[in-house]
Design a protein around this motif. Structure first.
Motif, PDB file in Angstrom:
ATOM      1  N   LEU A  58      41.702  30.551  35.412  1.00 56.64           N
ATOM      2  CA  LEU A  58      42.105  30.757  34.021  1.00 56.64           C
ATOM      3  C   LEU A  58      43.080  31.919  33.864  1.00 56.64           C
ATOM      4  CD1 LEU A  58      38.619  30.336  32.275  1.00 56.64           C
ATOM      5  CD2 LEU A  58      40.538  28.726  32.184  1.00 56.64           C
ATOM      6  N   GLY A  59      43.355  32.603  34.963  1.00 51.84           N
ATOM      7  CA  GLY A  59      44.267  33.748  34.912  1.00 51.84           C
ATOM      8  C   GLY A  59      43.625  34.997  34.354  1.00 51.84           C
ATOM      9  N   LEU A  60      42.297  35.092  34.455  1.00 52.68           N
ATOM     10  CA  LEU A  60      41.578  36.252  33.921  1.00 52.68           C
ATOM     11  C   LEU A  60      41.269  37.240  35.044  1.00 52.68           C
ATOM     12  CD1 LEU A  60      39.033  34.391  31.602  1.00 52.68           C
ATOM     13  CD2 LEU A  60      41.287  35.306  31.007  1.00 52.68           C
ATOM     14  N   GLY A  65      39.820  44.011  23.125  1.00 47.63           N
ATOM     15  CA  GLY A  65      39.721  42.810  23.951  1.00 47.63           C
ATOM     16  C   GLY A  65      41.081  42.302  24.384  1.00 47.63           C
ATOM     17  N   THR A  66      42.047  42.336  23.462  1.00 46.30           N
ATOM     18  CA  THR A  66      43.413  41.924  23.786  1.00 46.30           C
ATOM     19  C   THR A  66      44.031  42.856  24.821  1.00 46.30           C
ATOM     20  OG1 THR A  66      43.673  41.075  21.525  1.00 46.30           O
ATOM     21  CG2 THR A  66      45.681  41.403  22.814  1.00 46.30           C
ATOM     22  N   ALA A  67      43.755  44.152  24.667  1.00 48.23           N
ATOM     23  CA  ALA A  67      44.279  45.130  25.624  1.00 48.23           C
ATOM     24  C   ALA A  67      43.697  44.895  27.010  1.00 48.23           C
ATOM     25  CB  ALA A  67      43.955  46.546  25.141  1.00 48.23           C
ATOM     26  N   PHE A  68      42.408  44.584  27.078  1.00 47.37           N
ATOM     27  CA  PHE A  68      41.790  44.294  28.381  1.00 47.37           C
ATOM     28  C   PHE A  68      42.370  43.013  28.987  1.00 47.37           C
ATOM     29  CE2 PHE A  68      38.218  47.147  27.112  1.00 47.37           C
ATOM     30  CZ  PHE A  68      38.190  47.910  28.271  1.00 47.37           C
ATOM     31  N   TYR A  69      42.705  42.033  28.138  1.00 44.58           N
ATOM     32  CA  TYR A  69      43.277  40.789  28.643  1.00 44.58           C
ATOM     33  C   TYR A  69      44.640  41.023  29.318  1.00 44.58           C
ATOM     34  CZ  TYR A  69      45.241  36.078  28.667  1.00 44.58           C
ATOM     35  OH  TYR A  69      45.820  34.880  29.060  1.00 44.58           O
ATOM     36  N   PHE A  70      45.426  41.894  28.725  1.00 40.65           N
ATOM     37  CA  PHE A  70      46.775  42.157  29.273  1.00 40.65           C
ATOM     38  C   PHE A  70      46.789  43.319  30.249  1.00 40.65           C
ATOM     39  CE2 PHE A  70      47.905  39.932  25.291  1.00 40.65           C
ATOM     40  CZ  PHE A  70      48.705  38.929  25.827  1.00 40.65           C
ATOM     41  N   HIS A  71      45.664  43.989  30.417  1.00 39.50           N
ATOM     42  CA  HIS A  71      45.621  45.137  31.316  1.00 39.50           C
ATOM     43  C   HIS A  71      45.788  44.686  32.766  1.00 39.50           C
ATOM     44  CE1 HIS A  71      44.199  48.747  33.403  1.00 39.50           C
ATOM     45  NE2 HIS A  71      44.275  49.385  32.237  1.00 39.50           N
ATOM     46  N   PRO A  72      46.750  45.261  33.494  1.00 38.66           N
ATOM     47  CA  PRO A  72      46.950  44.868  34.892  1.00 38.66           C
ATOM     48  C   PRO A  72      45.810  45.368  35.767  1.00 38.66           C
ATOM     49  CG  PRO A  72      48.338  46.733  34.349  1.00 38.66           C
ATOM     50  CD  PRO A  72      47.698  46.303  33.063  1.00 38.66           C
TER      51      PRO A  72
END
Length: 361
Positions: free
Chosen positions: A243-245, A353-360
């Protein structure tokens, strides 16, 4: 029939489906989703059984049972993941559970309760005590990270030793919070079992829950959660990669949503019934239990089973926990809540939550 009962019964169908998906090899994503849905009703049954047993055995032992086993599902999932070597996901789930309880659970409770009632009240002194303990716990679990990022280099052994000492201190603090809430200042926490009896519906002085029945339910649901957790954890890495997570997002956002279903349903349902005091107690008490007991236990168990587990978190996790604790404390200090405060908590959770999703990684 309540929403809680509908969920606890309706989603049980995913238990055989998840088992079939695992043994018939329907794919990691299918196994992951069906196992997650199967854990949700089992978590509710485990929580309900704990509450019913607590009521049956009396206030003192019952309150202790609720205090110790309140987050049993999250602990079981984390232990299975730790045994599988998914240390990064386990550590992320610790901070994620704290964040979700303080922002998502309290936010949903204040929103839905505030829509029905213009303003709701709860004891500010309990919120202050929980807030102070939560602040201490947050400081203790993020100190190892601070040590690493404020020094030129720290050996892994030093971080492990620091984590072990912090774990022992946190468990001792939790024992003292139990002494405070169950013995020396129990009058502040009278909300607990009385409201749980009302919430569960049919318990009166004349008719106590069937202790043997609910002990059986407790044992069966615990074994079932452990079994489903094995299936869930076995598929989590492959499914989330597909899922790209990242492991960070998986641990901080997905695992708390699966393991904390019982707390979410309970907190929101009692808030809708204008019992915000119990709702806040569930949300903040669950966060305290994770920070002061679950996290330290995982550190100690990891040391024993040879899966080194320390309290060195991702720096952004540290920031997110600090934000969640700060905002939850500010909103709960006055002992009043409304739907707008719920929206503010939820907005903070969505942004994080959005920040964690995009966090490298």
């Amino acid at each position: 029939m309540t929403i809680k009962k509908i969920i606890s019964i309706g989603l049980l169908v995913f238990i055989p489906i998840s088992i079939a998906a695992e043994y018939l090899e329907w794919g990691a994503l299918t196994v992951f989703i069906t196992a997650a849905l199967a854990i949700v009703p089992l978590a509710i049954w485990l929580s309900t059984a704990t509450e019913e047993v607590a009521i049956a055995v009396g206030p003192s032992i019952g309150a202790l049972l609720n205090a110790v086993f309140g987050n049993a599902t999250e602990l079981i999932i984390a232990l299975v993941a730790l045994k599988a070597g998914l240390v990064d996901i386990v550590k992320a789930s610790i901070t994620g559970t704290i964040i979700s309880n303080l922002l998502l659970v309290m936010g949903l409770s204040m929103l839905f309760g505030g829509v029905r009632y213009k303003e709701q009240e709860f004891q500010p002194i309990v919120a202050r005590v929980n807030g102070s303990s939560m602040t201490l716990a947050a400081i203790a679990i993020v100190l190892p990270t601070t040590v690493i990022y404020t020094s030129n280099g720290v050996e892994d052994a030093a971080i492990r030793n620091l984590s072990l000492i912090a774990a022992i201190v946190l468990i001792a603090v939790y024992a003292l919070t139990l002494l405070f809430s169950l013995k020396t200042h129990s009058y502040l926490y009278e909300v607990g079992l009385v409201e749980l009896e009302t919430e569960n519906g049919e318990n009166t002085e004349a008719e106590k829950p069937n202790l043997k029945l609910w002990l059986a339910v407790l044992v069966i649901s615990t074994i079932a959660v452990a079994f489903e957790s094995e299936i869930f954890v076995g598929a989590v890495e492959e499914a989330t990669k597909g899922l790209g997570l990242t492991p960070l997002f998986t641990g901080v956002i997905l695992l708390p949503l699966v393991g904390g279903a019982a707390e979410y349903v309970t907190a929101v349902s009692v808030a809708i019934k204008n019992n915000m005091e119990l709702s806040v107690s569930v949300a903040m008490g669950s966060s305290l239990l994770v920070a002061l007991l679950v996290a330290p236990v995982l550190v100690l168990v990891g040391f024993v089973i040879g899966q080194p587990m320390d309290l060195n978190f991702n720096p952004f996790e540290v920031v997110a926990v600090a934000i969640a604790v700060l905002i939850a404390n500010l909103i709960s200090l006055d002992g009043r809540s409304n739907w707008l405060e719920g929206v503010l908590l939820l907005a903070t959770y969505i942004v994080l939550g959005t920040a964690f999703y995009f966090h490298p990684v």
